[in-house]
Enzyme design. Sequence first.
Site, PDB file in Angstrom:
ATOM      1  N   ASP A  11       0.723  -0.792   0.199  1.00 33.30           N
ATOM      2  CA  ASP A  11       0.012   0.116   0.597  1.00 33.30           C
ATOM      3  C   ASP A  11       1.148   0.747   0.065  1.00 33.30           C
ATOM      4  O   ASP A  11       1.545   1.127   0.528  1.00 33.30           O
ATOM      5  CB  ASP A  11      -1.065   0.053   1.424  1.00 33.30           C
ATOM      6  CG  ASP A  11      -1.677   0.877   1.076  1.00 33.30           C
ATOM      7  OD1 ASP A  11      -2.269   1.426  -0.117  1.00 33.30           O
ATOM      8  OD2 ASP A  11      -2.700   1.545   2.375  1.00 33.30           O
TER       9      ASP A  11
ATOM     10  N   HIS B  96       2.599   3.164  -8.884  1.00 32.77           N
ATOM     11  CA  HIS B  96       1.762   0.811  -9.332  1.00 32.77           C
ATOM     12  C   HIS B  96       3.264   0.584 -10.152  1.00 32.77           C
ATOM     13  O   HIS B  96       3.702  -0.061 -10.124  1.00 32.77           O
ATOM     14  CB  HIS B  96       1.173   1.255  -9.508  1.00 32.77           C
ATOM     15  CG  HIS B  96      -0.658   1.355  -9.070  1.00 32.77           C
ATOM     16  ND1 HIS B  96      -0.774   1.677  -7.258  1.00 32.77           N
ATOM     17  CD2 HIS B  96      -0.934   1.938  -9.666  1.00 32.77           C
ATOM     18  CE1 HIS B  96      -2.065   2.052  -7.381  1.00 32.77           C
ATOM     19  NE2 HIS B  96      -2.653   2.729  -8.515  1.00 32.77           N
TER      20      HIS B  96
ATOM     21  N   LEU C  96       9.970 -20.355  -3.587  1.00 30.69           N
ATOM     22  CA  LEU C  96       9.414 -19.937  -2.953  1.00 30.69           C
ATOM     23  C   LEU C  96       7.790 -19.904  -3.660  1.00 30.69           C
ATOM     24  O   LEU C  96       8.055 -20.111  -4.756  1.00 30.69           O
ATOM     25  CB  LEU C  96       9.461 -18.041  -2.661  1.00 30.69           C
ATOM     26  CG  LEU C  96       8.189 -17.316  -1.974  1.00 30.69           C
ATOM     27  CD1 LEU C  96       9.369 -16.798  -1.160  1.00 30.69           C
ATOM     28  CD2 LEU C  96       8.845 -16.259  -3.023  1.00 30.69           C
TER      29      LEU C  96
HETATM   30  C1  IPE Z   1      -5.747  -2.928  -0.165  1.00 30.73           C
HETATM   31  O1  IPE Z   1      -5.367  -1.614  -0.089  1.00 30.73           O
HETATM   32  C2  IPE Z   1      -5.628  -3.228  -1.702  1.00 30.73           C
HETATM   33  C3  IPE Z   1      -3.865  -4.170  -1.748  1.00 30.73           C
HETATM   34  C4  IPE Z   1      -2.854  -3.088  -1.627  1.00 30.73           C
HETATM   35  C5  IPE Z   1      -5.215  -4.166  -3.105  1.00 30.73           C
HETATM   36  P1  IPE Z   1      -6.163  -0.121  -0.643  1.00 30.73           P
HETATM   37  O2  IPE Z   1      -5.376   1.124  -0.471  1.00 30.73           O
HETATM   38  O3  IPE Z   1      -7.083  -0.661  -1.675  1.00 30.73           O
HETATM   39  O4  IPE Z   1      -6.887  -0.283   0.929  1.00 30.73           O
HETATM   40  P2  IPE Z   1      -7.777   0.718   2.071  1.00 30.73           P
HETATM   41  O5  IPE Z   1      -8.327   1.194   0.655  1.00 30.73           O
HETATM   42  O6  IPE Z   1      -6.925   1.887   2.140  1.00 30.73           O
HETATM   43  O7  IPE Z   1      -8.453   0.307   2.651  1.00 30.73           O
HETATM   44  C1  IPE Z   2      -1.632   0.279  -3.280  1.00 24.62           C
HETATM   45  O1  IPE Z   2      -1.888   1.760  -3.141  1.00 24.62           O
HETATM   46  C2  IPE Z   2      -1.760  -0.728  -4.789  1.00 24.62           C
HETATM   47  C3  IPE Z   2      -3.203  -1.151  -4.955  1.00 24.62           C
HETATM   48  C4  IPE Z   2      -3.990  -0.780  -4.346  1.00 24.62           C
HETATM   49  C5  IPE Z   2      -3.413  -1.341  -5.917  1.00 24.62           C
HETATM   50  P1  IPE Z   2      -2.557   2.323  -3.077  1.00 24.62           P
HETATM   51  O2  IPE Z   2      -3.104   2.646  -4.862  1.00 24.62           O
HETATM   52  O3  IPE Z   2      -3.595   2.100  -2.587  1.00 24.62           O
HETATM   53  O4  IPE Z   2      -2.256   4.009  -2.794  1.00 24.62           O
HETATM   54  P2  IPE Z   2      -2.453   4.830  -1.527  1.00 24.62           P
HETATM   55  O5  IPE Z   2      -3.150   4.137  -0.408  1.00 24.62           O
HETATM   56  O6  IPE Z   2      -3.952   5.622  -2.268  1.00 24.62           O
HETATM   57  O7  IPE Z   2      -1.662   6.068  -1.253  1.00 24.62           O
HETATM   58 MG    MG Z   3      -4.067   2.609  -0.790  1.00 21.38          MG
END
Ligand code: IPE
Ligand code: IPE
Ligand code: MG
Length: 260
Positions: free
Chosen positions: A34, A51, A145
């Site tokens: 995240d 990403h 792994l």
């Molecule tokens: C969780 O992260 C999903 C992934 C990392 C794929 P999100 O950024 O989507 O989760 P919330 O919305 O903060 O809970």
């Molecule tokens: C995690 O990063 C990736 C996915 C959920 C696909 P985010 O896109 O949620 O990044 P933030 O949380 O907005 O910083």
């Molecule tokens: Mg996020």
Amino acid sequence: MPKQVVPPFPHPSGARPPAIDAKFVPAHVAIVMDGNGRWAKQRGLPRTAGHAKGEESLMDVLAGAIEIGVKHVSAYAFSTENWRRSPDEVRWLMQFNREVIHRRRDELDAMGVKIIWSGRNPRMWRTVAKELVDAERQSADNTVLTLQFCMNYGGRAELVDAAKRIAQAAKEGRLNPDKLTEEKLRHFLYAPQIPDVDLFIRSSGEQRTSNFMLWQAAYAELVFLDRLWPDFDRRDLWRAIEQYAQRDRRYGGALPNQTS
Ligand code: IPE
Ligand code: IPE
Ligand code: MG
């Protein structure tokens, strides 16, 4: 003859894993990758740039996982809730994950990584599903792994899918509802061959599980790190494992040699 496995590439800094007794190294690490959007925002870049940078983080973490002796990594790449994002971002993420699997497949296979896709079929882009299934096939015999790549994954969706198959089995007389146990239910999950999560890591400072590995992480140790995913590397994984190694896992029991 078993194929020759390529050792994981070293970290550019030359960092080596901390010396931790093998019995304190988690067998299964689940990672909520995240913070990509925030990383990009800090730099005035589009969210997708975060990403894109995260691909390297995952590759480095996998190499570090192999170096320290972790056997299973579950990576949360796209949740059943991520469809709520803009159509542009969803499209970008689907395409990107397909490309990552395609681009990295041979390299991961060479390192002995077995790829498994966990997630829901409906709604998932066919081309992404196909790429993942091809990667599963190619890497099926690998044993260094397991990478459980979670795409269109949700913990509740996984339990609903399991419940549906259990109900179907009961209806057809293949399963007696009175004899259902936790162990039997587990076999209806997406990847029952992978043991429970020992260590659950989330990057970016958020402290929630966001529907990841609901069943499997029932007794996982949770470690939340402030580092944003695009800045994350194997040294962060090792730090989390050092914290894990200090924890007392009690599973509802009591510590030995303690009286009440
Ligand atoms: C969780 O992260 C999903 C992934 C990392 C794929 P999100 O950024 O989507 O989760 P919330 O919305 O903060 O809970
Ligand atoms: C995690 O990063 C990736 C996915 C959920 C696909 P985010 O896109 O949620 O990044 P933030 O949380 O907005 O910083
Ligand atoms: Mg996020």
